[in-house]
Design a protein around this motif. Structure first.
Motif, PDB file in Angstrom:
ATOM      1  N   PRO A 158     -18.034   3.528   6.387  1.00 39.56           N
ATOM      2  CA  PRO A 158     -19.252   3.653   7.198  1.00 39.56           C
ATOM      3  C   PRO A 158     -19.536   5.103   7.545  1.00 39.56           C
ATOM      4  CG  PRO A 158     -17.437   2.850   8.531  1.00 39.56           C
ATOM      5  CD  PRO A 158     -16.936   2.887   7.120  1.00 39.56           C
ATOM      6  N   ALA A 159     -20.787   5.463   7.516  1.00 40.04           N
ATOM      7  CA  ALA A 159     -21.252   6.789   7.959  1.00 40.04           C
ATOM      8  C   ALA A 159     -20.516   7.927   7.258  1.00 40.04           C
ATOM      9  CB  ALA A 159     -21.100   6.915   9.469  1.00 40.04           C
ATOM     10  N   GLY A 160     -20.116   7.682   6.029  1.00 41.19           N
ATOM     11  CA  GLY A 160     -19.496   8.746   5.247  1.00 41.19           C
ATOM     12  C   GLY A 160     -18.157   9.225   5.764  1.00 41.19           C
ATOM     13  N   GLU A 161     -17.370   8.355   6.395  1.00 37.76           N
ATOM     14  CA  GLU A 161     -16.053   8.757   6.876  1.00 37.76           C
ATOM     15  C   GLU A 161     -15.203   9.251   5.713  1.00 37.76           C
ATOM     16  OE1 GLU A 161     -14.045   5.805   9.139  1.00 37.76           O
ATOM     17  OE2 GLU A 161     -15.485   5.832  10.769  1.00 37.76           O
ATOM     18  N   THR A 162     -14.413  10.278   5.968  1.00 39.18           N
ATOM     19  CA  THR A 162     -13.564  10.845   4.932  1.00 39.18           C
ATOM     20  C   THR A 162     -12.387   9.905   4.648  1.00 39.18           C
ATOM     21  OG1 THR A 162     -12.078  12.001   6.441  1.00 39.18           O
ATOM     22  CG2 THR A 162     -14.119  13.140   5.800  1.00 39.18           C
ATOM     23  N   PRO A 163     -11.737  10.057   3.495  1.00 39.13           N
ATOM     24  CA  PRO A 163     -10.544   9.255   3.231  1.00 39.13           C
ATOM     25  C   PRO A 163      -9.488   9.388   4.320  1.00 39.13           C
ATOM     26  CG  PRO A 163     -11.311  10.231   1.192  1.00 39.13           C
ATOM     27  CD  PRO A 163     -12.156  10.810   2.299  1.00 39.13           C
ATOM     28  N   TYR A 164      -9.317  10.591   4.856  1.00 40.38           N
ATOM     29  CA  TYR A 164      -8.319  10.770   5.913  1.00 40.38           C
ATOM     30  C   TYR A 164      -8.698   9.999   7.173  1.00 40.38           C
ATOM     31  CZ  TYR A 164      -6.317  14.507   3.063  1.00 40.38           C
ATOM     32  OH  TYR A 164      -5.739  15.228   2.055  1.00 40.38           O
ATOM     33  N   GLU A 165      -9.974   9.977   7.498  1.00 42.91           N
ATOM     34  CA  GLU A 165     -10.427   9.224   8.673  1.00 42.91           C
ATOM     35  C   GLU A 165     -10.268   7.724   8.452  1.00 42.91           C
ATOM     36  OE1 GLU A 165     -13.855  12.310  10.358  1.00 42.91           O
ATOM     37  OE2 GLU A 165     -14.350  10.880   8.770  1.00 42.91           O
ATOM     38  N   LEU A 166     -10.551   7.256   7.251  1.00 38.87           N
ATOM     39  CA  LEU A 166     -10.391   5.828   6.948  1.00 38.87           C
ATOM     40  C   LEU A 166      -8.934   5.420   7.017  1.00 38.87           C
ATOM     41  CD1 LEU A 166     -12.939   5.563   3.996  1.00 38.87           C
ATOM     42  CD2 LEU A 166     -13.206   4.591   6.293  1.00 38.87           C
ATOM     43  N   MET A 167      -8.043   6.256   6.495  1.00 41.51           N
ATOM     44  CA  MET A 167      -6.613   5.938   6.561  1.00 41.51           C
ATOM     45  C   MET A 167      -6.136   5.924   8.011  1.00 41.51           C
ATOM     46  SD  MET A 167      -4.744   7.786   3.311  1.00 41.51           S
ATOM     47  CE  MET A 167      -5.700   9.302   3.230  1.00 41.51           C
ATOM     48  N   ALA A 168      -6.569   6.901   8.792  1.00 38.79           N
ATOM     49  CA  ALA A 168      -6.139   6.976  10.186  1.00 38.79           C
ATOM     50  C   ALA A 168      -6.557   5.730  10.957  1.00 38.79           C
ATOM     51  CB  ALA A 168      -6.719   8.226  10.844  1.00 38.79           C
ATOM     52  N   ARG A 169      -7.709   5.169  10.619  1.00 35.99           N
ATOM     53  CA  ARG A 169      -8.242   4.033  11.364  1.00 35.99           C
ATOM     54  C   ARG A 169      -7.690   2.698  10.864  1.00 35.99           C
ATOM     55  NH1 ARG A 169     -13.632   1.695  12.062  1.00 35.99           N
ATOM     56  NH2 ARG A 169     -14.497   2.959  10.383  1.00 35.99           N
ATOM     57  N   HIS A 170      -7.418   2.588   9.567  1.00 33.44           N
ATOM     58  CA  HIS A 170      -7.092   1.282   8.999  1.00 33.44           C
ATOM     59  C   HIS A 170      -5.721   1.204   8.326  1.00 33.44           C
ATOM     60  CE1 HIS A 170     -11.246   0.059   9.633  1.00 33.44           C
ATOM     61  NE2 HIS A 170     -11.655   1.140   8.990  1.00 33.44           N
ATOM     62  N   GLY A 171      -5.060   2.343   8.149  1.00 34.38           N
ATOM     63  CA  GLY A 171      -3.838   2.350   7.359  1.00 34.38           C
ATOM     64  C   GLY A 171      -2.582   2.063   8.152  1.00 34.38           C
ATOM     65  N   HIS A 172      -1.494   1.987   7.409  1.00 29.58           N
ATOM     66  CA  HIS A 172      -0.158   1.781   7.963  1.00 29.58           C
ATOM     67  C   HIS A 172       0.732   2.953   7.571  1.00 29.58           C
ATOM     68  CE1 HIS A 172      -0.721  -2.503   9.169  1.00 29.58           C
ATOM     69  NE2 HIS A 172      -1.635  -2.438   8.208  1.00 29.58           N
ATOM     70  N   VAL A 173       1.724   3.250   8.407  1.00 31.52           N
ATOM     71  CA  VAL A 173       2.672   4.316   8.110  1.00 31.52           C
ATOM     72  C   VAL A 173       3.409   3.953   6.817  1.00 31.52           C
ATOM     73  CG1 VAL A 173       4.682   5.601   8.922  1.00 31.52           C
ATOM     74  CG2 VAL A 173       2.956   4.797  10.556  1.00 31.52           C
ATOM     75  N   PRO A 174       3.442   4.833   5.830  1.00 31.23           N
ATOM     76  CA  PRO A 174       4.077   4.509   4.542  1.00 31.23           C
ATOM     77  C   PRO A 174       5.591   4.681   4.600  1.00 31.23           C
ATOM     78  CG  PRO A 174       3.139   6.702   4.453  1.00 31.23           C
ATOM     79  CD  PRO A 174       2.783   6.157   5.812  1.00 31.23           C
ATOM     80  N   LEU A 175       6.244   3.793   5.328  1.00 29.47           N
ATOM     81  CA  LEU A 175       7.700   3.875   5.438  1.00 29.47           C
ATOM     82  C   LEU A 175       8.346   3.726   4.067  1.00 29.47           C
ATOM     83  CD1 LEU A 175       8.252   1.692   8.633  1.00 29.47           C
ATOM     84  CD2 LEU A 175       8.329   4.191   8.468  1.00 29.47           C
ATOM     85  N   PRO A 176       9.487   4.374   3.856  1.00 31.78           N
ATOM     86  CA  PRO A 176      10.169   4.274   2.559  1.00 31.78           C
ATOM     87  C   PRO A 176      10.576   2.837   2.242  1.00 31.78           C
ATOM     88  CG  PRO A 176      11.047   6.071   3.881  1.00 31.78           C
ATOM     89  CD  PRO A 176      10.160   5.274   4.782  1.00 31.78           C
ATOM     90  N   PRO A 177      10.798   2.541   0.964  1.00 31.68           N
ATOM     91  CA  PRO A 177      11.119   1.162   0.564  1.00 31.68           C
ATOM     92  C   PRO A 177      12.429   0.633   1.124  1.00 31.68           C
ATOM     93  CG  PRO A 177      11.293   2.694  -1.300  1.00 31.68           C
ATOM     94  CD  PRO A 177      10.627   3.435  -0.198  1.00 31.68           C
ATOM     95  N   TYR A 178      13.355   1.514   1.517  1.00 30.84           N
ATOM     96  CA  TYR A 178      14.634   1.049   2.050  1.00 30.84           C
ATOM     97  C   TYR A 178      14.580   0.777   3.550  1.00 30.84           C
ATOM     98  CZ  TYR A 178      14.683   6.136   2.504  1.00 30.84           C
ATOM     99  OH  TYR A 178      14.327   7.434   2.758  1.00 30.84           O
ATOM    100  N   ILE A 179      13.463   1.064   4.211  1.00 33.24           N
ATOM    101  CA  ILE A 179      13.272   0.683   5.615  1.00 33.24           C
ATOM    102  C   ILE A 179      12.547  -0.656   5.618  1.00 33.24           C
ATOM    103  CG2 ILE A 179      12.075   1.256   7.753  1.00 33.24           C
ATOM    104  CD1 ILE A 179      12.706   4.162   7.249  1.00 33.24           C
ATOM    105  N   THR A 180      13.174  -1.645   6.201  1.00 29.58           N
ATOM    106  CA  THR A 180      12.731  -3.019   5.993  1.00 29.58           C
ATOM    107  C   THR A 180      11.772  -3.545   7.052  1.00 29.58           C
ATOM    108  OG1 THR A 180      14.734  -3.819   7.116  1.00 29.58           O
ATOM    109  CG2 THR A 180      14.837  -3.590   4.723  1.00 29.58           C
ATOM    110  N   HIS A 181      11.621  -2.856   8.182  1.00 30.51           N
ATOM    111  CA  HIS A 181      10.737  -3.392   9.216  1.00 30.51           C
ATOM    112  C   HIS A 181       9.293  -2.937   8.986  1.00 30.51           C
ATOM    113  CE1 HIS A 181      11.755   0.584  11.041  1.00 30.51           C
ATOM    114  NE2 HIS A 181      10.509   0.532  11.455  1.00 30.51           N
ATOM    115  N   THR A 182       8.370  -3.681   9.568  1.00 27.43           N
ATOM    116  CA  THR A 182       6.956  -3.315   9.521  1.00 27.43           C
ATOM    117  C   THR A 182       6.715  -2.144  10.462  1.00 27.43           C
ATOM    118  OG1 THR A 182       6.359  -5.610   9.061  1.00 27.43           O
ATOM    119  CG2 THR A 182       4.608  -4.169   9.846  1.00 27.43           C
ATOM    120  N   ASP A 183       5.868  -1.201  10.038  1.00 31.42           N
ATOM    121  CA  ASP A 183       5.636  -0.012  10.850  1.00 31.42           C
ATOM    122  C   ASP A 183       5.073  -0.386  12.215  1.00 31.42           C
ATOM    123  OD1 ASP A 183       3.196  -0.687   9.303  1.00 31.42           O
ATOM    124  OD2 ASP A 183       2.318   1.000  10.377  1.00 31.42           O
TER     125      ASP A 183
END
Length: 374
Positions: A158-183
């Motif tokens: 929406p409103a031309g949000e940048t990829p960084y803004e979209l990730m900040a609003r909707h994304g999850h912390v990309p924890l490494p594969p060996y960390i088993t809990h949800t961020d």
């Protein structure tokens, strides 16, 4: 984008960098306090067990600490195809406008986990899609070419949000594969250094996670200087070696930059007889890439293995790395294969915590050059 050839193996195979690690030593959560992590002092012939907040006392007035100031972005996103099929993406990098096919600055390169890859031109709905409060993405194809392992997407928010803004609003912390809990909220705070400044990493420069304001203040009081580089850590840092012959491995690319003031700080450090202390393997890869290429910014896929001639880094603060990984090869090249493997055996025996949320190690560059197996 062409890959640089891998270096000679100098008699080593991937198996030479293996070690037995009990699952219980893989840290799932950070220490209660950043600087309360343990620090294995490997600068002498025998290992010394310390606490990380002791680090300032192990450095010298005039030394220069070089940090990676990259900021981890919330690059893991979930969505569904128009057909309803679920998928997960991990955005590896945001393309610069001059790298994008349309110059928009809205294109990203990502890993995609999905049962059936979408066709070019397909519309993907992320975080509920544009109509549901999230955003959409157009699938453009593979990257960097038709045989590439990654995929190119154009984000539509929406409103031309940048990829960084979209990730900040909707994304999850990309924890490494060996960390088993949800961020969670704690991961948002702790899987990030206290001096993170430039967004773009999908993995933390983990050796720097141990620094807090108390340690930084103590370093300044001791006369230890600070400088920054930026290397946006990619998910390839966790990729396993798929070949037994080291020279057949092709390293992933990561974007880096070294500001002019850091170049000057390194020159000043040399002039006063100080040591360059790299905080983390990402700082090592950045500095040694610059030393080899003469370029202060760009992409690097430098592969550091025993026999490598270090030109910049004298001391290394690092975490404990995965068995048979390229980072095990890097630290072995830096401090000597036999010495590093002995330190790892000590760390396992003493119950040190491993990997991203684990403990740290202090190493000095070996004065001998390993051109073959010990």
């Amino acid at each position: 984008m062409t890959a640089s050839p891998s270096p000679p193996a100098h008699g080593f195979t991937v198996a030479d960098f293996d070690f037995q690690l009990p699952d219980a030593l893989i840290a799932q959560h950070p220490a209660a306090e950043r600087s309360a992590s343990r620090l294995l002092d490997g600068t002498g012939a025998r290992p010394v067990d310390r606490i990380f907040r002791e680090l300032p006392g192990l450095l010298k007035r005039g030394d220069l600490l070089v940090f990676n100031d990259t900021q981890v972005v919330k690059a893991r996103l979930f969505g569904e195809k128009a057909s309803g099929g679920k998928f997960e993406i991990l955005i590896e990098r945001v393309l610069l406008p001059q790298e994008a096919s349309d110059g928009s600055g809205q294109e990203v390169v990502a890993h995609i986990r999905v049962s059936k890859k979408p066709q070019p031109g397909s519309l993907l709905h992320l975080a509920g899609g544009l109509s549901g409060g999230g955003f959409d993405a157009v699938f453009l194809g593979r990257w960097p070419d038709e045989q590439g392992q990654l995929f190119r997407l154009r984000l539509q928010g929406p409103a031309g949000e940048t990829p960084y803004e979209l990730m900040a609003r909707h994304g999850h912390v990309p924890l490494p594969p060996y960390i088993t809990h949800t961020d969670d909220a704690d991961d948002e705070r702790r899987y990030q250094t206290v001096f993170a400044r430039v967004p773009g990493a999908v993995a933390a420069p983990t050796a720097a996670l141990h620094f807090d304001e108390g340690v930084l203040t103590a370093l300044e009081a001791r006369g230890v200087r600070r400088a920054n580089v930026t290397l946006h850590v990619g998910a390839g840092t966790f990729a396993p070696m798929k070949t037994e012959r080291i020279e057949e491995h092709v390293m992933h690319h990561e974007r880096y930059a070294i500001p002019p003031e850091t170049v000057q700080a390194i020159a000043d450090c040399r002039a006063r007889g100080g040591r360059v202390v790299a905080v983390g393997t990402t700082s090592v890869r950045t500095l040694e890439s610059w030393a080899r290429s003469g370029e202060t910014s760009g992409d690097t896929n430098i592969f550091i293995t025993p026999g490598f001639q270090f030109q910049v880094v004298d001391v290394l603060v690092t975490n404990f790395h995965l068995p048979k990984s390229t980072l095990m090869m890097l630290v072995s090249a830096f401090a000597g294969h036999e010495h590093v493997m002995a330190l790892y055996r000590h760390a396992v025996a003493q119950g040190y915590r491993f990997f991203s949320y684990g403990d740290a190690m202090l190493l000095e560059r070996s004065t001998t050059t390993a051109t073959g197996r010990p």
